[in-house]
Design a protein around this motif. Structure first.
Motif, PDB file in Angstrom:
ATOM      1  N   PHE A  25      53.788  16.998  13.365  1.00 40.06           N
ATOM      2  CA  PHE A  25      55.150  16.976  12.862  1.00 40.06           C
ATOM      3  C   PHE A  25      55.405  18.336  12.029  1.00 40.06           C
ATOM      4  N   VAL A  28      52.884  24.575   8.853  1.00 37.41           N
ATOM      5  CA  VAL A  28      52.624  24.865   7.250  1.00 37.41           C
ATOM      6  C   VAL A  28      52.409  26.500   7.329  1.00 37.41           C
ATOM      7  N   ALA A  41      50.499  25.868  -0.154  1.00 38.10           N
ATOM      8  CA  ALA A  41      50.809  25.872   1.322  1.00 38.10           C
ATOM      9  C   ALA A  41      52.086  25.087   1.377  1.00 38.10           C
ATOM     10  N   VAL A  55      58.881   7.641  11.068  1.00 38.14           N
ATOM     11  CA  VAL A  55      57.801   7.519  10.187  1.00 38.14           C
ATOM     12  C   VAL A  55      58.358   7.947   8.794  1.00 38.14           C
ATOM     13  N   GLN A  58      56.819   6.596   5.814  1.00 35.45           N
ATOM     14  CA  GLN A  58      55.400   6.889   5.935  1.00 35.45           C
ATOM     15  C   GLN A  58      55.225   8.129   5.055  1.00 35.45           C
ATOM     16  N   GLU A  62      53.538   8.632   1.206  1.00 33.08           N
ATOM     17  CA  GLU A  62      52.590   9.662   1.242  1.00 33.08           C
ATOM     18  C   GLU A  62      52.860  10.509  -0.039  1.00 33.08           C
ATOM     19  N   LEU A  75      43.112  16.961  -1.349  1.00 29.75           N
ATOM     20  CA  LEU A  75      44.022  17.912  -1.341  1.00 29.75           C
ATOM     21  C   LEU A  75      45.231  17.521  -2.424  1.00 29.75           C
ATOM     22  N   LEU A  89      56.871  19.925   2.011  1.00 33.05           N
ATOM     23  CA  LEU A  89      55.719  19.627   1.157  1.00 33.05           C
ATOM     24  C   LEU A  89      54.921  20.677   0.436  1.00 33.05           C
ATOM     25  N   LEU A  91      51.869  21.935  -1.221  1.00 33.44           N
ATOM     26  CA  LEU A  91      50.422  21.441  -1.014  1.00 33.44           C
ATOM     27  C   LEU A  91      49.585  22.511  -1.442  1.00 33.44           C
ATOM     28  N   GLU A  92      48.529  21.917  -2.186  1.00 31.08           N
ATOM     29  CA  GLU A  92      47.172  23.058  -2.448  1.00 31.08           C
ATOM     30  C   GLU A  92      47.066  23.788  -1.439  1.00 31.08           C
ATOM     31  N   PHE A  93      46.683  25.131  -1.496  1.00 33.55           N
ATOM     32  CA  PHE A  93      46.241  25.775  -0.219  1.00 33.55           C
ATOM     33  C   PHE A  93      44.706  25.784  -0.344  1.00 33.55           C
ATOM     34  N   GLY A  97      40.747  26.607   5.101  1.00 34.77           N
ATOM     35  CA  GLY A  97      41.216  26.055   6.240  1.00 34.77           C
ATOM     36  C   GLY A  97      40.760  24.833   6.946  1.00 34.77           C
ATOM     37  N   GLU A  98      40.907  24.781   7.998  1.00 32.24           N
ATOM     38  CA  GLU A  98      40.749  23.304   8.737  1.00 32.24           C
ATOM     39  C   GLU A  98      39.390  23.059   9.166  1.00 32.24           C
ATOM     40  N   LEU A 144      40.043  19.626   4.887  1.00 31.63           N
ATOM     41  CA  LEU A 144      40.064  20.966   4.762  1.00 31.63           C
ATOM     42  C   LEU A 144      39.140  21.572   3.994  1.00 31.63           C
ATOM     43  N   SER A 154      42.716  15.463   3.247  1.00 30.50           N
ATOM     44  CA  SER A 154      44.033  15.661   3.162  1.00 30.50           C
ATOM     45  C   SER A 154      45.129  14.838   3.906  1.00 30.50           C
ATOM     46  N   GLY A 157      49.217  10.678   5.205  1.00 24.53           N
ATOM     47  CA  GLY A 157      50.489   9.970   5.927  1.00 24.53           C
ATOM     48  C   GLY A 157      50.291   8.720   6.303  1.00 24.53           C
TER      49      GLY A 157
HETATM   50  N1  LIG Z   1      44.701  26.087   4.776  1.00 18.10           N
HETATM   51  C1  LIG Z   1      45.648  25.053   4.442  1.00 18.10           C
HETATM   52  N2  LIG Z   1      45.885  24.738   3.239  1.00 18.10           N
HETATM   53  C2  LIG Z   1      46.521  23.540   3.085  1.00 18.10           C
HETATM   54  N3  LIG Z   1      47.153  22.691   3.885  1.00 18.10           N
HETATM   55  C3  LIG Z   1      46.984  23.281   5.135  1.00 18.10           C
HETATM   56  N4  LIG Z   1      47.679  22.476   6.145  1.00 18.10           N
HETATM   57  C4  LIG Z   1      48.588  20.852   5.677  1.00 18.10           C
HETATM   58  C5  LIG Z   1      47.680  20.010   5.701  1.00 18.10           C
HETATM   59  C6  LIG Z   1      48.276  18.845   5.239  1.00 18.10           C
HETATM   60  C7  LIG Z   1      48.315  18.095   3.988  1.00 18.10           C
HETATM   61  N5  LIG Z   1      49.164  17.155   4.029  1.00 18.10           N
HETATM   62  C8  LIG Z   1      49.931  16.823   5.156  1.00 18.10           C
HETATM   63  N6  LIG Z   1      50.951  15.828   5.139  1.00 18.10           N
HETATM   64  C9  LIG Z   1      51.502  15.583   6.380  1.00 18.10           C
HETATM   65  O1  LIG Z   1      51.464  16.283   7.147  1.00 18.10           O
HETATM   66  N7  LIG Z   1      52.490  14.409   6.299  1.00 18.10           N
HETATM   67  C10 LIG Z   1      53.026  13.904   7.287  1.00 18.10           C
HETATM   68  C11 LIG Z   1      53.729  14.898   7.921  1.00 18.10           C
HETATM   69  C12 LIG Z   1      54.481  14.309   9.181  1.00 18.10           C
HETATM   70  C13 LIG Z   1      54.316  12.962   9.579  1.00 18.10           C
HETATM   71  C14 LIG Z   1      53.681  12.151   8.512  1.00 18.10           C
HETATM   72  C15 LIG Z   1      53.706  10.544   8.882  1.00 18.10           C
HETATM   73  F1  LIG Z   1      54.480  10.030   8.056  1.00 18.10           F
HETATM   74  F2  LIG Z   1      53.895  10.553   9.991  1.00 18.10           F
HETATM   75  F3  LIG Z   1      52.431  10.078   8.655  1.00 18.10           F
HETATM   76  C16 LIG Z   1      53.054  12.690   7.543  1.00 18.10           C
HETATM   77  S1  LIG Z   1      49.453  18.112   6.507  1.00 18.10           S
HETATM   78  C17 LIG Z   1      46.231  24.347   5.236  1.00 18.10           C
HETATM   79 BR1  LIG Z   1      45.727  24.498   7.428  1.00 18.10          BR
END
Ligand SMILES: Nc1ncnc(NCCc2cnc(NC(=O)Nc3cccc(C(F)(F)F)c3)s2)c1Br
Length: 275
Positions: A25, A28, A41, A55, A58, A62, A75, A89, A91-93, A97-98, A144, A154, A157
């Motif tokens: 969805f 980032v 991020a 969603v 959701q 979240e 995270l 959103l 977010l903490e970087f 990575g992943e 992450l 992380s 959702g």
């Molecule tokens: N190096 C990095 N440092 C930090 N972040 C990184 N990537 C992002 C990781 C995430 C953390 N939280 C997230 N949350 C959602 O995506 N939520 C979400 C989005 C759509 C639908 C939904 C749902 F409702 F369908 F569940 C829930 S993605 C990276 Br790579």
């Protein structure tokens, strides 16, 4: 210096950097808040896509759940804002990575590394479960790695407050689903935070073996999960095998509790306390 009074958050406050990844969805980006230089991020979600996926509540949950969480292995979600078409959103970087990309590249982790990661996961889950939050979507794709090699759970959702009897339509891989979420018990089809213990068992197996324990066709995966039908290769140490077997237990109440995981020989023997 002046205490920072929360200003109205908007996209213009951020200098957008390189793409960090793309989920199902939205994308980032690395981002820097202009006035403070704070690096984060920024996850961009399109409202239309969320509506189509049904969603949006959701995502609201979240934001509500994750904004109150503070743990080194969870995270941070610092905040959010939206414009007419998108939700952002903040977010903490995570500097390395992943996790799933590291796992795919290395095929599988050595036991000392897997044990350190599972110890950190157990600490994070202990924190979440104390707040009656269950993540419900523990898998390598939702973990992450921070700049010091520490892992961070992380994507909340799918997280909810326990206990929960809502039937959410699942999408994505079945591999990590616990039996009680696949076929609700004859009685009450509520499930508890113990679902995260099952997923932790699947995660431990995948870290050590390089593939999920019940990986098969969708129909066979469901059948193997509901029978806890898996075999652990001989190269896995007896201690690791013991922990996996104590997590992948059909009856949620009989799964090894988080406190005992942190004291388990496989965890203790690898986490060298001092030095
Ligand atoms: N190096 C990095 N440092 C930090 N972040 C990184 N990537 C992002 C990781 C995430 C953390 N939280 C997230 N949350 C959602 O995506 N939520 C979400 C989005 C759509 C639908 C939904 C749902 F409702 F369908 F569940 C829930 S993605 C990276 Br790579």
């Amino acid at each position: 210096d002046q205490p920072s009074v929360p200003r109205e958050l908007h996209l213009g406050m951020f200098e957008i950097g390189k793409p960090l990844g793309k989920g199902k969805f939205g994308r980032v980006y690395l981002a820097k808040e202009r006035s403070s230089g704070f690096v984060c991020a920024l996850k961009v979600l399109h409202k239309s896509e969320l509506q189509q996926g049904g969603v949006q509540k959701q995502v609201r949950r979240e934001i509500e759940i994750q904004s109150n969480l503070r743990h080194p292995n969870v995270l941070r979600l610092y905040g959010h804002f939206h414009d007419s078409k998108r939700i952002f959103l903040i977010l903490e970087f995570a500097g390395r990575g992943e996790l799933y990309k590291h796992l795919r590249k290395e095929h599988r982790f050595p036991e000392w590394k897997a044990s350190m990661y599972i110890a950190q996961m157990a600490a994070a889950l202990k924190y979440l479960h104390k707040k009656h939050v269950m993540h419900r979507d523990i898998k390598p794709e939702n973990i992450l790695v921070g700049i010091h090699g520490e892992i961070k759970i992380s994507d909340f959702g799918w997280s909810v407050h326990a206990p929960n009897n809502r039937r959410q339509t699942m999408c994505g891989t079945l591999d990590y689903l616990p039996p009680e979420m696949l076929k609700p018990g004859s009685g009450d089809n509520t499930y508890s935070e113990k679902v995260d213990l099952w997923s932790l068992g699947v995660l431990t197996y995948e870290f050590l073996v390089g593939e999920a324990p019940f990986e098969d066709t969708p129909v066979m995966t469901q059948r193997r999960i509901t029978r806890a039908d898996m075999s652990i290769p001989a190269f896995v140490s007896p201690e690791a095998k013991d922990l996996i077997k104590r997590l992948l237990v059909l009856d949620p109440e009989k799964r090894i509790p988080l406190d005992e995981i942190q004291r388990h020989p496989w965890i203790v023997k690898h986490c060298v306390k001092d030095g």
